[in-house]
Design a protein around this motif. Sequence first.
Motif, PDB file in Angstrom:
ATOM      1  N   SER A 292     -34.656  46.135  54.267  1.00 15.33           N
ATOM      2  CA  SER A 292     -33.437  46.017  54.786  1.00 15.33           C
ATOM      3  C   SER A 292     -32.972  45.644  56.220  1.00 15.33           C
ATOM      4  N   ARG A 293     -33.598  46.670  56.845  1.00 15.34           N
ATOM      5  CA  ARG A 293     -33.461  46.774  58.378  1.00 15.34           C
ATOM      6  C   ARG A 293     -34.266  45.747  58.968  1.00 15.34           C
ATOM      7  N   SER A 294     -35.468  45.586  58.776  1.00 22.09           N
ATOM      8  CA  SER A 294     -36.302  44.447  59.407  1.00 22.09           C
ATOM      9  C   SER A 294     -35.900  43.380  59.120  1.00 22.09           C
ATOM     10  N   THR A 295     -35.084  42.862  58.047  1.00 18.59           N
ATOM     11  CA  THR A 295     -34.524  41.686  57.642  1.00 18.59           C
ATOM     12  C   THR A 295     -33.234  41.481  58.288  1.00 18.59           C
ATOM     13  N   THR A 296     -32.473  42.497  58.617  1.00 18.93           N
ATOM     14  CA  THR A 296     -31.310  42.265  59.491  1.00 18.93           C
ATOM     15  C   THR A 296     -31.686  42.038  60.978  1.00 18.93           C
ATOM     16  N   GLY A 297     -32.635  42.801  61.513  1.00 25.39           N
ATOM     17  CA  GLY A 297     -33.331  42.595  62.826  1.00 25.39           C
ATOM     18  C   GLY A 297     -33.883  41.020  62.952  1.00 25.39           C
ATOM     19  N   CYS A 298     -34.420  40.592  61.961  1.00 27.95           N
ATOM     20  CA  CYS A 298     -34.989  39.259  62.049  1.00 27.95           C
ATOM     21  C   CYS A 298     -33.863  38.127  62.011  1.00 27.95           C
ATOM     22  N   ILE A 299     -32.749  38.416  61.256  1.00 31.05           N
ATOM     23  CA  ILE A 299     -31.707  37.725  61.212  1.00 31.05           C
ATOM     24  C   ILE A 299     -31.057  37.571  62.588  1.00 31.05           C
ATOM     25  N   ALA A 300     -30.765  38.731  63.289  1.00 32.05           N
ATOM     26  CA  ALA A 300     -30.189  38.685  64.467  1.00 32.05           C
ATOM     27  C   ALA A 300     -30.946  37.885  65.491  1.00 32.05           C
ATOM     28  N   ALA A 301     -32.360  38.030  65.527  1.00 30.13           N
ATOM     29  CA  ALA A 301     -33.329  37.364  66.525  1.00 30.13           C
ATOM     30  C   ALA A 301     -33.375  36.043  66.160  1.00 30.13           C
ATOM     31  N   CYS A 302     -33.313  35.517  65.186  1.00 28.99           N
ATOM     32  CA  CYS A 302     -33.165  34.016  64.824  1.00 28.99           C
ATOM     33  C   CYS A 302     -31.943  33.549  65.185  1.00 28.99           C
TER      34      CYS A 302
END
Length: 245
Positions: free
Chosen positions: A126-136
């Motif tokens: 969850s947290r990694s995916t959230t970070g990836c979404i923000a970066a994208c």
Amino acid sequence: NGNPICARPPNKIGEYAELGDVTRDQVKADEEEFLRVIEGRVKNADGKLKYLDVNKKEHEVEVKELTTLSQVIEGLKSKFPNLVHMRIPICNSAAPLEKDFDTICSTLQGSGVNSPVIVNCQVGLSRSTTGCIAACLFREFQLAASYEGLIETVPGVDLGLLKMDRYKMDMSKDPLFRGEFEVIKELLVELPDGEAAKRECDKVIDKNGPAKTGGTGIKQTRENIAESKLSYEIMDDAAQAFLKQ
């Protein structure tokens, strides 16, 4: 010895750390103190260390190497001198704080649009995916800005070719799986171009989701939130009170 260990209270072995509103500097200080504690235990036990695994089973190992995550990252910088490391403490069972997104953006500011961004958390869901979404999303803003420069400097550019907002939601999905939460509906009414913004977010969320929703990741954030919401509604009062914190 190459195997990670972490500090937990005796009654929280194998569980997530609940640190509250902490900063990266506080976590760094705790990490350094934890290293000193472990070094003391090893010294007093003739070079050996006892620890519990996530199943609360006790082990004892001879310590040949003892280091911290920060020291590992600093070691990598000798091989990758342009590496930038940013630790962002985020609670596992709550939404990131606004300052967390600010930290991600400030860290990426000035980086090249094709610079790789590596994101990880304890589990990598969850947290990694959230970070990836923000970066994208940040990279999308960078691309949009470069397109604006192209439009202003090259005459006769077909704006339709540069349009990135082509996403269409699958309306056969459950409304919650489409991300139609009450707070999102309110934002769509209040924000200018709110629907276009949601389409942009949904596109990036899908790209960071699993293959079945057209992505290359492992977690579909909209569906995860919907499932959590449904689970919350059938929890007992004590569990709901904890998640409300």
